[in-house]
Design an enzyme around this catalytic site. Structure first.
Site, PDB file in Angstrom:
ATOM      1  N   SER A  48       0.853  -1.189   0.000  1.00  0.00           N
ATOM      2  CA  SER A  48       0.000   0.000   0.000  1.00  0.00           C
ATOM      3  C   SER A  48       0.886   1.235   0.000  1.00  0.00           C
ATOM      4  O   SER A  48       2.036   1.194   0.447  1.00  0.00           O
ATOM      5  CB  SER A  48      -0.891   0.002   1.244  1.00  0.00           C
ATOM      6  OG  SER A  48      -1.563   1.240   1.403  1.00  0.00           O
ATOM      7  N   TYR A  50      -2.311  -0.425  10.443  1.00  0.00           N
ATOM      8  CA  TYR A  50      -2.283  -0.755   9.020  1.00  0.00           C
ATOM      9  C   TYR A  50      -0.978  -0.277   8.387  1.00  0.00           C
ATOM     10  O   TYR A  50      -0.319  -1.021   7.648  1.00  0.00           O
ATOM     11  CB  TYR A  50      -3.484  -0.118   8.322  1.00  0.00           C
ATOM     12  CG  TYR A  50      -3.628  -0.488   6.865  1.00  0.00           C
ATOM     13  CD1 TYR A  50      -4.187  -1.709   6.497  1.00  0.00           C
ATOM     14  CD2 TYR A  50      -3.215   0.382   5.855  1.00  0.00           C
ATOM     15  CE1 TYR A  50      -4.328  -2.055   5.165  1.00  0.00           C
ATOM     16  CE2 TYR A  50      -3.357   0.046   4.521  1.00  0.00           C
ATOM     17  CZ  TYR A  50      -3.914  -1.170   4.182  1.00  0.00           C
ATOM     18  OH  TYR A  50      -4.050  -1.517   2.857  1.00  0.00           O
TER      19      TYR A  50
END
Length: 307
Positions: free
Chosen positions: A173, A186
């Site tokens: 990501s 995250y």
């Protein structure tokens, strides 16, 4: 080799590599043929995992699908067969469980054969601030988004090394390169995934296993439902990405042995600026780009899916 000669070599090669990279702006990179390769995709029951399965299927590969959602995998398998996959196998596997990963991996080796393209795609997001996130969800985030990569590499990388042939694909990501407010667990998991994939890639090069390639994918938010409710401040600069577009770009990156894929392209500039700007200016830029408010209206589907 002495200092002067080695420095001269680095300078000359640097010029060549930059010219080569510039040339690729005009001449497309050669694509490799992956027909018949065994491709394993984790988190294949929906989202990007499903779309990548369809893209790989169109290249006449053998697909191995992993997910915790059996019904989702059945649908992915059906779509993959329609797209042209030579064979499709699917297995229920909780990638956060090391023993289950090893057990299902052994089953895949017996029933399908050695995996030559491994796509670590399974991922979850809690959508909570660090102090609000229960310990159990933080642990689960790390187990799925990071530790599962360790176990799948341990399971399938030895055969790739033995054959000096294979491809390791990490769906990370942009949050693994630049942090965002409200995504502490995250971001930590994705930073770790990027670092792990990059380091193993260097290990392979250092041991002469240059036939095992690495692709690290760092997209901005994708419109799959995982980040439902998240808003981007400047859609022209940082749009919420279309899943089909992302899947196609990932396959192209694999076929051309691209090491890093950042989406959208503005992420290359933003990541570079992060490393050279003064800290206060970097924080100001983050505020301008919306990094402090991205998660304000997060809904998502939390940890219900691995995709």
């Amino acid at each position: 080799m002495n200092f002067i000669l080695e420095t001269l070599q680095v300078l000359l090669l640097s010029i060549w590599y930059n010219l080569e990279s510039f040339g690729y702006l005009f001449v497309p990179r050669k694509r490799k043929n992956i027909e018949g390769e065994v491709v394993l995709i984790s988190g294949a029951g929906s989202g990007i995992g499903r779309l990548m399965a369809q893209e790989f299927a169109a290249l006449n590969t053998v697909l191995v699908l992993w997910d915790i959602n059996q019904e989702g995998m059945k649908e992915t398998a059906r779509l993959a067969k329609e797209s042209g996959a030579s064979r499709v196998h699917y297995y229920v596997c909780d990638c956060s469980n090391k023993n289950e990963v090893y057990r299902v991996a052994d089953q895949v080796k017996r029933e399908v054969g050695d995996v030559s393209i491994l796509v670590n795609n399974a991922g979850i997001v809690t959508g909570k601030t660090f102090m609000e996130a229960p310990d159990s969800l933080i642990e689960k985030t790390m187990e799925v988004n990071t530790m599962s990569h360790f176990w799948t590499y341990k399971a399938f990388l030895p055969a790739m090394i033995a054959n000096n042939h294979g491809h390791l694909v990490s769906i990370a990501s942009s949050a693994g390169l630049i942090s965002c407010n409200g995504l502490a667990d995250y971001c930590a998991s994705k930073f770790a995934a990027v670092g792990f994939a990059e380091s193993v890639g260097l290990e392979l090069l250092a041991t002469g296993k240059d036939g095992v390639k690495t692709t690290i994918v760092c997209p901005y938010f994708i419109n799959t439902g995982m980040f439902d409710g998240c808003q981007t401040k400047w859609p022209t600069l940082l749009p919420i990405l279309d899943p089909n577009y992302v899947a196609k770009k990932i396959i192209t990156a694999v076929l051309t042995d691209q090491v890093f894929l950042l989406l959208p392209r503005t992420m290359y500039l933003i990541t570079a600026l992060k490393t050279i700007l003064p800290v206060k200016q970097g924080i100001m830029l983050g505020q301008y780009l919306g990094a402090f408010s991205l998660m304000d209206h997060f809904k998502g589907h939390a940890i219900k899916k691995q995709e």
